[in-house]
Scaffold this active site. Structure first.
Site, PDB file in Angstrom:
ATOM      1  N   TYR A 265      -2.624  -0.874  10.017  1.00 54.48           N
ATOM      2  CA  TYR A 265      -2.648  -0.945   8.561  1.00 54.48           C
ATOM      3  C   TYR A 265      -1.282  -0.972   7.979  1.00 54.48           C
ATOM      4  CZ  TYR A 265      -4.455  -0.923   3.749  1.00 54.48           C
ATOM      5  OH  TYR A 265      -4.377  -1.126   2.426  1.00 54.48           O
TER       6      TYR A 265
ATOM      7  N   SER B 221       1.000  -1.165  -0.197  1.00 57.10           N
ATOM      8  CA  SER B 221      -0.207   0.054   0.053  1.00 57.10           C
ATOM      9  C   SER B 221       0.989   1.171  -0.018  1.00 57.10           C
ATOM     10  CB  SER B 221      -0.784   0.064   1.538  1.00 57.10           C
ATOM     11  OG  SER B 221      -1.374   1.143   1.555  1.00 57.10           O
TER      12      SER B 221
END
Ligand code: NDP
Length: 254
Positions: free
Chosen positions: A157, A144
């Protein structure tokens, strides 16, 4: 072109039933791979299989909950039983719990880390023997922008996605001798179910993504078809431990 031919190859894609995973599945299927769509939601998985088949691809679904070690191992075992081999593993399943760090419970932290990072370790660990048996393989991990940057709402995350990059590099070095290439893709902001929720929750997100992204648009799941084929195909046989941003220039913008 043989460099990009995946005929006879078998690919497992966790979270392949929607979003970025389905975008990659479409690319791999079009290049000739047999696709195993692996997700929790059976109806969504069947609909993805139908979509792949309607486009002329070979696809089936195997249910998995990547939070469960036994389920990850069963996914790989059932793939090899059904198709006789495993060549490509895409560790794409993922989720986020958007909260400030001080609001996180330990259980929430573990859910995010286990969904995004431990799951990729478990599936790769299970896939290793099957790939070795066919003389090599390709593992594609989905990171990401939070593999590079931080954000107030993304402590767990970002930890999971940063860990994904370092795990990719370590597995790449360990398994190069077995002709298994391990690489990571870092998506920018992509229009999927995951970010649709974020767009609802974070005021101004939509506009700030458009402003910050040099390509001046959100990415689409189909933007991942080409990179998935490259990293799964003989074309990338000397590429391992790499991270490829697919972000419309987001991470290059100062
Ligand atoms: P989606 O929510 O559309 O896809 C997430 C997928 O993960 C779903 O198919 C879901 O399957 C699967 N999944 C989640 N938890 C589990 C579980 N415990 N067991 C099995 N499957 C699970 O989002 P995206 O397509 O956007 O996300 C795909 C990946 O891309 C994720 O790793 C995400 O972090 C990453 N990413 C996305 C970005 C974006 O902008 N969209 C940006 C950067 C990274 P099911 O519905 O069956 O549970």
């Amino acid at each position: 072109m043989q460099l990009f031919d995946l005929s006879g190859r078998v690919a497992v894609i966790t979270g392949g039933n929607g979003g970025i995973g389905l975008g990659m599945a479409k690319g791999l299927a079009a290049a000739g791979a047999t696709i195993v769509v692996a997700g929790r939601d059976a109806a969504k998985s069947q609909s993805a299989v139908d979509e792949l088949a309607a486009a002329g691809g070979k696809a089936s679904a195997i249910p998995v909950d990547v939070l469960q070690e036994a389920s990850c191992r069963a996914l790989i075992d059932q793939t090899v039983t059904a198709h006789g081999r495993l060549d490509i593993l895409v560790n794409n399943a993922g989720m986020s719990i958007r909260k400030q760090p001080e609001q996180y419970t330990l259980a929430e932290w573990h859910t995010v880390l286990d969904s995004n990072l431990t799951s990729a370790f478990l599936c790769s660990h299970a896939a290793y023997a099957a790939m070795k048996q066919v003389g090599g393989g390709k593992i594609i991990n989905i990171g990401s922008m939070m593999s590079i940057f931080g954000a107030p709402f993304a402590t767990a995350y970002a930890a999971s996605k940063g860990g994904m990059v370092q795990m990719t590099k370590s597995m790449a070095t360990a398994w190069a001798k077995d002709n298994i290439q391990v690489n990571a893709i870092l998506p920018g902001w992509i229009d999927t179910a995951l970010t649709r929720r974020a767009r609802e929750q974070v005021a101004g997100l939509h506009e700030s993504v458009l402003k910050r992204t040099p390509a001046a648009r959100w990415g689409a799941p189909d933007d991942f078809a080409g990179i998935a084929v490259f990293l799964a195909a003989p074309a990338s046989d000397f590429v391992t431990g790499a991270t490829v941003a697919v972000d419309g220039g987001y991470s290059s913008q100062a």
